[in-house]
Design a protein around this motif. Structure first.
Motif, PDB file in Angstrom:
ATOM      1  N   LEU A  18       5.818  -1.946   1.621  1.00 42.56           N
ATOM      2  CA  LEU A  18       4.715  -2.331   2.865  1.00 42.56           C
ATOM      3  C   LEU A  18       5.126  -0.772   3.491  1.00 42.56           C
ATOM      4  CD1 LEU A  18       2.665  -4.914   4.438  1.00 42.56           C
ATOM      5  CD2 LEU A  18       2.261  -3.838   3.299  1.00 42.56           C
ATOM      6  N   ASN A  19       6.571  -0.776   3.732  1.00 39.70           N
ATOM      7  CA  ASN A  19       7.698   0.112   4.491  1.00 39.70           C
ATOM      8  C   ASN A  19       7.489   1.687   3.325  1.00 39.70           C
ATOM      9  OD1 ASN A  19       9.006   0.979   6.444  1.00 39.70           O
ATOM     10  ND2 ASN A  19      10.393   0.349   5.431  1.00 39.70           N
ATOM     11  N   LYS A  20       7.385   1.286   2.177  1.00 44.39           N
ATOM     12  CA  LYS A  20       6.880   2.239   1.774  1.00 44.39           C
ATOM     13  C   LYS A  20       5.912   3.356   1.416  1.00 44.39           C
ATOM     14  CE  LYS A  20      10.554   1.285  -2.472  1.00 44.39           C
ATOM     15  NZ  LYS A  20      10.341   0.370  -3.746  1.00 44.39           N
ATOM     16  N   THR A  21       5.052   2.794   0.999  1.00 44.12           N
ATOM     17  CA  THR A  21       3.614   3.493   1.434  1.00 44.12           C
ATOM     18  C   THR A  21       3.489   4.004   2.888  1.00 44.12           C
ATOM     19  OG1 THR A  21       2.785   1.157  -0.278  1.00 44.12           O
ATOM     20  CG2 THR A  21       0.970   2.502   1.342  1.00 44.12           C
ATOM     21  N   ALA A  22       4.025   3.720   3.654  1.00 45.46           N
ATOM     22  CA  ALA A  22       4.165   3.619   4.987  1.00 45.46           C
ATOM     23  C   ALA A  22       4.923   5.624   5.383  1.00 45.46           C
ATOM     24  CB  ALA A  22       4.462   2.921   6.340  1.00 45.46           C
ATOM     25  N   LYS A  23       5.594   5.220   4.595  1.00 43.82           N
ATOM     26  CA  LYS A  23       6.907   6.758   4.476  1.00 43.82           C
ATOM     27  C   LYS A  23       6.052   7.743   3.873  1.00 43.82           C
ATOM     28  CE  LYS A  23      11.446   4.838   5.699  1.00 43.82           C
ATOM     29  NZ  LYS A  23      12.543   4.476   4.729  1.00 43.82           N
ATOM     30  N   LEU A  66       2.926   0.075   8.775  1.00 41.90           N
ATOM     31  CA  LEU A  66       3.490  -0.886   8.968  1.00 41.90           C
ATOM     32  C   LEU A  66       3.529  -1.678  10.035  1.00 41.90           C
ATOM     33  CD1 LEU A  66       5.044   3.247  10.878  1.00 41.90           C
ATOM     34  CD2 LEU A  66       6.319   1.697   9.393  1.00 41.90           C
ATOM     35  N   ARG A  67       2.623  -1.857  11.272  1.00 46.75           N
ATOM     36  CA  ARG A  67       1.955  -3.069  11.521  1.00 46.75           C
ATOM     37  C   ARG A  67       1.847  -4.204  10.302  1.00 46.75           C
ATOM     38  NH1 ARG A  67      -2.357  -0.631  15.275  1.00 46.75           N
ATOM     39  NH2 ARG A  67      -0.875  -0.064  17.195  1.00 46.75           N
ATOM     40  N   MET A  68       1.311  -4.061   9.504  1.00 49.98           N
ATOM     41  CA  MET A  68       1.255  -5.163   8.171  1.00 49.98           C
ATOM     42  C   MET A  68       2.501  -5.749   7.702  1.00 49.98           C
ATOM     43  SD  MET A  68      -1.946  -4.445   5.610  1.00 49.98           S
ATOM     44  CE  MET A  68      -1.548  -2.577   5.424  1.00 49.98           C
ATOM     45  N   ASN A  69       4.210  -4.211   8.091  1.00 53.74           N
ATOM     46  CA  ASN A  69       4.805  -4.299   7.606  1.00 53.74           C
ATOM     47  C   ASN A  69       5.393  -5.050   8.689  1.00 53.74           C
ATOM     48  OD1 ASN A  69       7.939  -5.007   6.469  1.00 53.74           O
ATOM     49  ND2 ASN A  69       8.154  -2.727   7.533  1.00 53.74           N
ATOM     50  N   ALA A  70       5.511  -5.010   9.819  1.00 51.80           N
ATOM     51  CA  ALA A  70       5.861  -6.094  10.641  1.00 51.80           C
ATOM     52  C   ALA A  70       5.027  -7.726  10.581  1.00 51.80           C
ATOM     53  CB  ALA A  70       5.285  -5.608  11.877  1.00 51.80           C
TER      54      ALA A  70
END
Length: 176
Positions: A18-23, A66-70
């Protein structure tokens, strides 16, 4: 316990994805902003508007990922605390057994100490539960407001050193 470890690994892996996708979405947003500047410089405001919508959409995707990551991190943290919580449950069972023995002996001092320990463990559980609930209580909107598009267009025009109002007025005259 092995199953919890596997779930924890999968959750951690999902959080990283998820973090990679956000980036990636953030990079795409920046690319769209560059396209906006070029389109404004060439006087193509319709394409600039489309790129602005895409940039805002990518920004919103970034925020959602980022929210899903959290949230996934919060779940992973809860899984990670599940093992110690199992130990807390075992400790509480031991406390209950000790309380039975203490009640039979009627040692108020020991009973007070056991109750303090039990209350401390219960407070810890409440704090962890509240943290999880707080983390999971947010949402985002999927609609791209037109005023955000206009503001981004103006910002990109300002960075490019162009007057967007003149360009927009030119397009309106062409289409009228």
């Amino acid at each position: 316990m092995l199953n919890k470890g596997k779930h924890l690994f999968n959750l951690t892996f999902a959080a990283k994805e998820l973090n990679k996708t956000a980036k990636r979405c953030d990079r795409e947003k920046k690319a769209e902003k560059a396209k906006i500047k070029k389109a404004i410089q060439k006087g193509n405001t319709e394409f600039a508007r489309i790129c602005a919508e895409n940039a805002i959409r990518q920004k919103n995707h970034t925020i959602r990922f980022l929210r899903m990551n959290a949230r996934v991190d919060a779940v992973a943290a809860n899984v990670q605390t599940a093992v110690p919580m199992g130990k807390v449950t075992e400790s509480m069972a031991g406390v209950v057994k000790s309380m039975d023995v203490t009640l039979r002996r009627m040692s108020l001092k020991k009973m007070s100490a056991l109750m303090d320990k039990f209350e401390h463990q219960f407070e810890t559980l409440n704090v962890q539960t509240q943290q999880m609930e707080d983390t999971m209580s947010s949402s985002t909107t999927l609609i791209i407001p037109q005023n955000q598009v206009d503001m981004l267009l103006q910002e990109m025009a300002d960075e490019a050193g162009l007057d967007l109002n003149v360009e927009l007025a030119h397009d309106v005259q062409v289409f009228v």
